[in-house]
Design an enzyme around this catalytic site. Sequence first.
Site, PDB file in Angstrom:
ATOM      1  N   CYS A 270      41.496   8.188 -26.541  1.00  0.00           N
ATOM      2  CA  CYS A 270      40.893   6.857 -26.683  1.00  0.00           C
ATOM      3  C   CYS A 270      41.493   6.119 -27.879  1.00  0.00           C
ATOM      4  O   CYS A 270      41.924   6.742 -28.845  1.00  0.00           O
ATOM      5  CB  CYS A 270      39.375   6.881 -26.840  1.00  0.00           C
ATOM      6  SG  CYS A 270      38.484   7.525 -25.421  1.00  0.00           S
ATOM      7  N   GLY A 271      41.527   4.838 -27.773  1.00  0.00           N
ATOM      8  CA  GLY A 271      42.038   4.019 -28.870  1.00  0.00           C
ATOM      9  C   GLY A 271      41.055   2.920 -29.208  1.00  0.00           C
ATOM     10  O   GLY A 271      40.413   2.345 -28.325  1.00  0.00           O
TER      11      GLY A 271
END
Lengths: 226, 303
Positions: free
Chosen positions: B2-3
């Site tokens: 995830c970012g």
Amino acid sequence: MSAADTTFDLARVPLREVNQALHAPGLSGSFVIEGAAGAHNVAVGLDAPVSVTVEGHVGYYAAGMNQQAEVTIHGNAGTGLAENMMSGSVHVTGNASQSAGATGRGGLLVIDGDAGARCGISLKGLDIVVGGSVGHMSAFMAQRGRLVVRGDAGEALGDSVYEARIYLRGTATSLGADCVEKAMGPEHLAELAGLLKAAGYDDDPTTYTRLGSARTLYHFHADNSY
Amino acid sequence: MCGIVGLHLRNPELYPRLGELLTGMLCEMQDRGADSAGIAVYGHHEWAPAGRCTVSLIDEGLDAGEVGAALTTALGDRVHAAHVGGVVLAHAEASPTALMAAVRTAYPDVLVGGFGEDLAVLKGVGTPRALAERWGLASAGGWQGVGHTRMATESAVTPAGAHPYAVGPGECLVHNGSFSNHATIRRELRAAGVTFDSENDTEVGAHFVAQQLAAGKDVASALTELTRTFDGFYTLLVSDRDSFAVVRDAIACKPAVIAETGDWVAMASEYRALAHLPGIASARIWEPEPEVIYAWTRAAVPA
């Protein structure tokens, strides 16, 4: 390839091509990498007596597995800087993220700024000099090599450290399991002076504390007799 | 993985460029997960006009005209609705509570992405690049934006599983990591009357923070309470219309970089998402310490 001051611009040349060029057989000379913009894996796997200068911040695993090369990064470095370095030198002028110098076996890693958590985790022979402070759990399970910290250290410094030596000028929030303060003998002062000089610092070695393993974890106690 | 990306603008001259800058940040973090994505934008004059409450209805099949008419009937006051790439943004001169009540009356089963003043939340399944293009994010303006690119670990790849989680009025939370005791906390929140849209662990964190804020705590205090309650590893970015806050777990497992200049404060999972922000060369850049709350407040509400 043999070159003096060959410049690569990562804004124009793909990283893979740059790293491949730096892996060319019989490589010598000096190289400049521009436009890194936080890219991962910049200048990894070098194995030649070359000088590589990176202008700008880099992402993860910069200069990993380095052998022979002198790498200078003018900026900050992300996670896993100079991971498993074998020889040569890596110098970062800014800060480094977590796990700098992890499992490093030889050479010299200099970070002028701060290093994040777990600096020198599982160190196996590399020397690390940090100009600023290091984060928590630095030198965790470090087995061989030296970690010099000119600033402070976070929690659990040297947790489960083996034969690596830690020199700390500031204070540690806490020491990890089996990490204790040790006497600073003449040989340690000389060793520290040499490390500081190699990293470009001229601190008085007597202002440092030496830390290392109390060696109580070498023997496994299975009787649960607390 | 995830970012996470977030941009809190201080210089009003940059407000028209919020969407453009946020698009660059979001798309740069696409490598960290691209099954779904979402954004929250504060201060877009069309998506969330000033002085009105806006609700985001995340449903591909909705017709904006019909939504506007149905909500106008349910609210008893004029509701304007517009379609923005798979999301219907409906706004009215009503309180968040009143507008939400109307939404629940007219559309009891539709996913609400977020609600509150000055806030528009857009999220969906797809790559961040494709979604940003669909929403026309690059041309959006505003004073603050948050974005998330997801690699699903804790729940299904659906719009309900995508971040941001904007469950309290004007609030928004994005998360990189995993909460290990979310099931326990979810049960406690359910017992207290909270309803959930998904099985996602982050939604539990968002409801927990919303509950703290509803009880009168400020963002920093709410996040301190979160660090005491939640186990696991996390980097969180929590925002409302006036604040922007970052916190990491006790061992700082997940990455985070913060950069600050006189013109903006930005946060991302990796530096490369910040590399193209104006003035980054002279920004103060650092990694947040574990369990330290970093919070910024908007100096003044722009006209």
